[in-house]
Design a protein around this motif. Structure first.
Motif, PDB file in Angstrom:
ATOM      1  N   SER A 195     -27.928   2.171  23.807  1.00 37.07           N
ATOM      2  CA  SER A 195     -27.721   2.638  22.439  1.00 37.07           C
ATOM      3  C   SER A 195     -27.357   1.527  21.457  1.00 37.07           C
ATOM      4  O   SER A 195     -27.605   1.659  20.260  1.00 37.07           O
ATOM      5  CB  SER A 195     -26.654   3.736  22.404  1.00 37.07           C
ATOM      6  OG  SER A 195     -25.413   3.224  22.860  1.00 37.07           O
ATOM      7  N   TYR A 222     -30.768   0.410  19.979  1.00 38.37           N
ATOM      8  CA  TYR A 222     -31.726   1.463  19.628  1.00 38.37           C
ATOM      9  C   TYR A 222     -31.979   1.535  18.133  1.00 38.37           C
ATOM     10  O   TYR A 222     -31.104   1.237  17.315  1.00 38.37           O
ATOM     11  CB  TYR A 222     -31.196   2.844  20.028  1.00 38.37           C
ATOM     12  CG  TYR A 222     -31.297   3.211  21.482  1.00 38.37           C
ATOM     13  CD1 TYR A 222     -32.074   2.504  22.384  1.00 38.37           C
ATOM     14  CD2 TYR A 222     -30.586   4.296  21.957  1.00 38.37           C
ATOM     15  CE1 TYR A 222     -32.142   2.878  23.722  1.00 38.37           C
ATOM     16  CE2 TYR A 222     -30.651   4.672  23.294  1.00 38.37           C
ATOM     17  CZ  TYR A 222     -31.433   3.956  24.166  1.00 38.37           C
ATOM     18  OH  TYR A 222     -31.502   4.324  25.478  1.00 38.37           O
ATOM     19  N   GLY A 231     -33.918   6.443  19.237  1.00 35.10           N
ATOM     20  CA  GLY A 231     -33.624   6.206  20.642  1.00 35.10           C
ATOM     21  C   GLY A 231     -34.542   5.265  21.383  1.00 35.10           C
ATOM     22  O   GLY A 231     -34.603   5.308  22.610  1.00 35.10           O
ATOM     23  N   HIS A 253     -35.014  -1.340  19.238  1.00 34.35           N
ATOM     24  CA  HIS A 253     -35.220  -1.798  17.859  1.00 34.35           C
ATOM     25  C   HIS A 253     -35.988  -3.122  17.868  1.00 34.35           C
ATOM     26  O   HIS A 253     -35.660  -4.027  18.646  1.00 34.35           O
ATOM     27  CB  HIS A 253     -33.868  -1.983  17.184  1.00 34.35           C
ATOM     28  CG  HIS A 253     -33.923  -2.147  15.721  1.00 34.35           C
ATOM     29  ND1 HIS A 253     -34.419  -3.273  15.107  1.00 34.35           N
ATOM     30  CD2 HIS A 253     -33.535  -1.314  14.728  1.00 34.35           C
ATOM     31  CE1 HIS A 253     -34.337  -3.134  13.792  1.00 34.35           C
ATOM     32  NE2 HIS A 253     -33.799  -1.944  13.538  1.00 34.35           N
ATOM     33  N   THR A 292     -36.936   2.575  26.327  1.00 32.64           N
ATOM     34  CA  THR A 292     -35.760   3.402  26.088  1.00 32.64           C
ATOM     35  C   THR A 292     -34.597   3.108  27.030  1.00 32.64           C
ATOM     36  O   THR A 292     -33.479   3.557  26.770  1.00 32.64           O
ATOM     37  CB  THR A 292     -36.108   4.902  26.205  1.00 32.64           C
ATOM     38  OG1 THR A 292     -36.627   5.153  27.518  1.00 32.64           O
ATOM     39  CG2 THR A 292     -37.127   5.312  25.156  1.00 32.64           C
TER      40      THR A 292
END
Length: 141
Positions: free
Chosen positions: A44, A47, A51, A54, A95
């Motif tokens: 996270s 992200y 989700g 980045h 992810t």
């Protein structure tokens, strides 16, 4: 005196304390005669709101490994390295797990360098292709 592989990686990782690399948990994990590999966990902290990894975090990973490669493979006793430009083409979403960035030189000049950085996931799928140009300048005495 030539440092061992483990010593070079330990020195690079120690230099990351209190930096963006520490914040993103970027770790140098392998290197050879013409490459350096770093990894970053995908969770996270890196992200986008939906989700997935980045692109800016991926670019930070790529610039970190490329800049460290320039430091390791150039004369850092007398020079310092700065990034000039980075490009990143993102090809696949991630992810979870880790992403790995492998930096290799396309050009290793005395003043400017160009690195190819391939970012892959845990299954060796290509996530991003990045190019980083760096400049090495003399340290002031």
């Amino acid at each position: 005196m030539q440092l061992s592989k483990q010593d070079v990686l330990a020195k690079a990782n120690a230099a990351s304390k209190n930096t963006l690399m520490e914040t993103l948990n970027i770790e140098m994990v392998d290197y050879g005669d013409d490459f350096l590999v770093a990894r970053m966990p995908v969770d996270s902290r890196v992200y986008q709101p939906d989700g997935v990894l980045h692109g800016g975090a991926t670019a930070a990973l790529a610039e970190s490994v490329g800049s460290f490669a320039s430091h390791i493979f150039l004369d850092i006793e007398n020079k310092f390295v700065r990034g000039l430009e980075i490009t990143a083409n993102h090809l696949k979403s991630v992810t979870e797990g880790y992403v790995y960035a492998k930096a290799t030189f396309l050009h290793k000049g005395r003043t400017t360098q160009l690195l190819d950085i391939r970012v892959t996931d845990d299954n060796d799928n290509l996530v991003s292709i990045c190019r980083l140009s760096t400049i090495s300048l003399p340290k002031k005495k």
